[in-house]
Design an enzyme around this catalytic site. Structure first.
Site, mmCIF file in Angstrom:
data_model
loop_
_atom_site.group_PDB
_atom_site.id
_atom_site.type_symbol
_atom_site.label_atom_id
_atom_site.label_comp_id
_atom_site.label_asym_id
_atom_site.label_seq_id
_atom_site.Cartn_x
_atom_site.Cartn_y
_atom_site.Cartn_z
ATOM 1 N N SER A 24 -11.830 -10.128 -1.491
ATOM 2 C CA SER A 24 -11.683 -10.712 -2.831
ATOM 3 C C SER A 24 -12.919 -11.555 -3.137
ATOM 4 O O SER A 24 -13.554 -12.099 -2.224
ATOM 5 C CB SER A 24 -10.441 -11.614 -2.852
ATOM 6 O OG SER A 24 -10.459 -12.486 -3.957
ATOM 7 N N TYR A 63 -5.133 -18.310 0.177
ATOM 8 C CA TYR A 63 -5.480 -16.927 -0.186
ATOM 9 C C TYR A 63 -6.965 -16.678 0.074
ATOM 10 O O TYR A 63 -7.344 -15.689 0.723
ATOM 11 C CB TYR A 63 -5.138 -16.685 -1.654
ATOM 12 C CG TYR A 63 -5.537 -15.319 -2.160
ATOM 13 C CD1 TYR A 63 -4.720 -14.210 -1.913
ATOM 14 C CD2 TYR A 63 -6.713 -15.124 -2.878
ATOM 15 C CE1 TYR A 63 -5.089 -12.942 -2.367
ATOM 16 C CE2 TYR A 63 -7.084 -13.871 -3.337
ATOM 17 C CZ TYR A 63 -6.268 -12.783 -3.080
ATOM 18 O OH TYR A 63 -6.632 -11.536 -3.523
HETATM 19 N N1 LIG Z 1 -6.038 -7.444 -8.653
HETATM 20 C C1 LIG Z 1 -7.044 -8.264 -8.425
HETATM 21 O O1 LIG Z 1 -7.642 -8.826 -9.350
HETATM 22 C C2 LIG Z 1 -7.487 -8.501 -7.013
HETATM 23 C C3 LIG Z 1 -8.649 -9.255 -6.814
HETATM 24 C C4 LIG Z 1 -9.090 -9.457 -5.524
HETATM 25 C C5 LIG Z 1 -8.421 -8.893 -4.459
HETATM 26 N N2 LIG Z 1 -7.292 -8.176 -4.672
HETATM 27 C C6 LIG Z 1 -6.593 -7.599 -3.510
HETATM 28 O O2 LIG Z 1 -6.246 -6.253 -3.769
HETATM 29 C C7 LIG Z 1 -5.133 -5.904 -2.958
HETATM 30 C C8 LIG Z 1 -4.105 -5.198 -3.823
HETATM 31 O O3 LIG Z 1 -3.560 -6.129 -4.740
HETATM 32 P P1 LIG Z 1 -3.123 -5.741 -6.222
HETATM 33 O O4 LIG Z 1 -3.929 -6.558 -7.151
HETATM 34 O O5 LIG Z 1 -3.102 -4.285 -6.375
HETATM 35 O O6 LIG Z 1 -1.654 -6.362 -6.262
HETATM 36 P P2 LIG Z 1 -0.211 -5.688 -6.378
HETATM 37 O O7 LIG Z 1 -0.138 -4.794 -7.563
HETATM 38 O O8 LIG Z 1 0.751 -6.814 -6.275
HETATM 39 O O9 LIG Z 1 -0.122 -4.752 -5.082
HETATM 40 C C9 LIG Z 1 0.027 -5.297 -3.790
HETATM 41 C C10 LIG Z 1 0.393 -4.175 -2.845
HETATM 42 O O10 LIG Z 1 0.514 -4.728 -1.523
HETATM 43 C C11 LIG Z 1 1.742 -4.324 -0.980
HETATM 44 N N3 LIG Z 1 2.279 -5.344 -0.072
HETATM 45 C C12 LIG Z 1 2.454 -6.655 -0.287
HETATM 46 N N4 LIG Z 1 3.025 -7.237 0.773
HETATM 47 C C13 LIG Z 1 3.207 -6.245 1.697
HETATM 48 C C14 LIG Z 1 3.784 -6.195 3.001
HETATM 49 N N5 LIG Z 1 4.288 -7.296 3.603
HETATM 50 N N6 LIG Z 1 3.809 -5.015 3.651
HETATM 51 C C15 LIG Z 1 3.322 -3.894 3.055
HETATM 52 N N7 LIG Z 1 2.765 -3.862 1.836
HETATM 53 C C16 LIG Z 1 2.733 -5.042 1.157
HETATM 54 C C17 LIG Z 1 2.685 -4.097 -2.158
HETATM 55 O O11 LIG Z 1 3.666 -3.133 -1.818
HETATM 56 P P3 LIG Z 1 5.225 -3.433 -1.546
HETATM 57 O O12 LIG Z 1 5.584 -4.691 -2.273
HETATM 58 O O13 LIG Z 1 5.896 -2.200 -2.055
HETATM 59 O O14 LIG Z 1 5.303 -3.539 -0.054
HETATM 60 C C18 LIG Z 1 1.722 -3.531 -3.185
HETATM 61 O O15 LIG Z 1 1.615 -2.129 -3.040
HETATM 62 C C19 LIG Z 1 -4.631 -7.199 -2.325
HETATM 63 O O16 LIG Z 1 -5.097 -7.284 -0.990
HETATM 64 C C20 LIG Z 1 -5.281 -8.276 -3.179
HETATM 65 O O17 LIG Z 1 -5.464 -9.480 -2.472
HETATM 66 C C21 LIG Z 1 -6.807 -7.956 -5.930
#
Ligand SMILES: NC(=O)c1ccc[n+]([C@@H]2O[C@H](COP(=O)([O-])OP(=O)(O)OC[C@H]3O[C@@H](n4cnc5c(N)ncnc54)[C@H](OP(=O)(O)O)[C@@H]3O)[C@@H](O)[C@H]2O)c1
Length: 251
Positions: free
Chosen positions: A140, A154
Site C-alpha cells: 500500500s 495498517y
Molecule cells: N483499495 C485500495 O485503495 C487499496 C490501497 C492499498 C492497498 N490495498 C490492499 O489491496 C488488498 C485488497 O483490498 P481491497 O481494496 O480489494 O478490499 P476488499 O474489497 O475489502 O477486499 C479484501 C479481500 O480480502 C479478503 N480477506 C479479508 N480478510 C481475509 C481473511 N482473513 N482470509 C481470507 N481473505 C480475507 C476478502 O475476502 P473474504 O472477506 O471473502 O474473505 C476480500 O476478497 C488489501 O491487501 C488492501 O490492503 C487496497
C-alpha cells in the site's frame, strides 16, 4: 501456454478485478477467500466471458496458517504448478493506539501481516519445490511512512510485508526463475475504502483503472510499482521525505 495464478482475497475489490483482467489475458486462476458464494459468482462471470479458462476455488481464511499451507499445496497439485501467487487478502480496520480498540488493530495485524507471512511461507514452499515462480505482494502507499491515528497499524503491516518480499528478493538474487513484485496501490475503489472521506476521493480511481495498472506491473514483472503511477509515484517521494509539518498537512 496458460500460466496458473493463485490470488488470495479474490472475492471482492482488487482481487476479484485482478482475476477478471488476468483471465482476459489468458491465465488460469486459483482463487480463494472466505466468502465462497462470491467466488462462485466470479467464476461463473469469468467462464461466461472466457469459456477456455480454468478457474479453481477454495475457501480460505488467511489467519489460519495450517489452512493456508493446505490450500496452496492443494492448488499446486491440482494445476501441476503455480507460476504466480498474488498475496492480496487484507483488511483496513484500525484505531489510534491506546484508545481502547486493540481488537481492531490486532485483527489487522493478524490478517495483513501474520496472514501474509503464512502465505509467503506456503508460496515459497511451492516455488522452491518447482524451482521458481513469481511472487506478487499487494502492499500500500501507506507503507511509505509511519501513518498517524487509525492508519498506524495498517501502514505498519504494509511496510512489514513489503520488507518480507524485499528480503526474499535479496536472498534469491541471481537465482533464475524467481521474480518478486511489490505493488503499492493508492486509492482504488473497493469495499475496503467505501468509507474514505470525500476529500480523499479526489485521488480515488475506479477499480478497473487501478487494477489495470496493477496487472500491467505484474505482467511486466516490475520489482515494485506505485499504482496508478500518477499521482502516486511522485507522491511516494513526497510522503517519504516531506518534513513533518508538511507531511501532517498531507495526511
Ligand atoms: N483499495 C485500495 O485503495 C487499496 C490501497 C492499498 C492497498 N490495498 C490492499 O489491496 C488488498 C485488497 O483490498 P481491497 O481494496 O480489494 O478490499 P476488499 O474489497 O475489502 O477486499 C479484501 C479481500 O480480502 C479478503 N480477506 C479479508 N480478510 C481475509 C481473511 N482473513 N482470509 C481470507 N481473505 C480475507 C476478502 O475476502 P473474504 O472477506 O471473502 O474473505 C476480500 O476478497 C488489501 O491487501 C488492501 O490492503 C487496497
Amino acid at each position: 501456454m496458460t500460466t496458473p495464478i493463485l490470488i488470495t482475497g479474490a472475492s471482492s475489490g482488487l482481487g476479484a478485478e485482478m482475476a477478471r483482467q488476468l483471465a482476459a489475458r489468458g491465465h488460469d486462476l486459483a482463487l480463494c477467500a472466505r466468502r465462497t458464494e462470491r467466488l462462485e459468482e466470479l467464476r461463473a462471470e469469468i467462464l461466461d466471458a472466457h469459456p477456455d479458462r480454468r478457474v479453481e476455488l477454495r475457501a480460505l481464511d488467511v489467519t489460519d496458517g495450517d489452512a493456508v499451507h493446505t490450500v496452496f499445496r492443494d492448488f499446486a497439485e491440482t494445476f501441476g504448478r503455480l507460476d504466480r501467487i498474488v498475496v492480496n487478502a487484507g483488511i483496513g480496520q484500525g484505531a489510534p493506539l491506546g484508545t481502547g480498540r486493540p481488537d481492531a488493530n490486532r485483527e489487522t495485524a493478524m490478517t495483513n501481516f501474520v496472514g501474509a507471512l503464512a502465505q509467503l511461507e506456503a508460496a515459497m514452499e511451492v516455488f522452491r519445490a518447482q524451482g521458481g515462480g513469481h511472487l506478487v505482494m499487494v502492499s500500500s502507499m501507506s507503507a511509505m511512512r509511519g501513518m498517524p491515528g487509525s492508519m498506524a497499524t495498517y501502514a505498519a503491516t504494509k511496510a512489514g510485508v513489503a520488507h518480507l518480499v524485499e528480503g526474499l528478493r535479496a536472498e534469491l538474487h541471481g537465482k533464475p526463475g524467481y521474480d518478486f513484485t511489490v505493488l503499492y496501490p493508492g486509492y482504488i475503489a473497493s469495499e475496503m475504502n467505501e468509507g474514505v472521506e470525500a476529500a480523499r476521493n479526489k485521488l480515488m480511481v475506479s477499480t478497473e483503472k487501478g487494477v489495470a495498472a496493477m496487472v500491467s506491473a505484474i505482467e511486466r514483472k516490475r520489482d515494485s510499482a506505485c499504482v496508478p503511477a500518477l499521482p502516486w509515484a511522485p507522491l511516494s517521494v513526497v510522503l517519504r521525505h516531506a518534513p513533518m509539518p508538511v507531511f501532517r498537512r498531507l495526511i
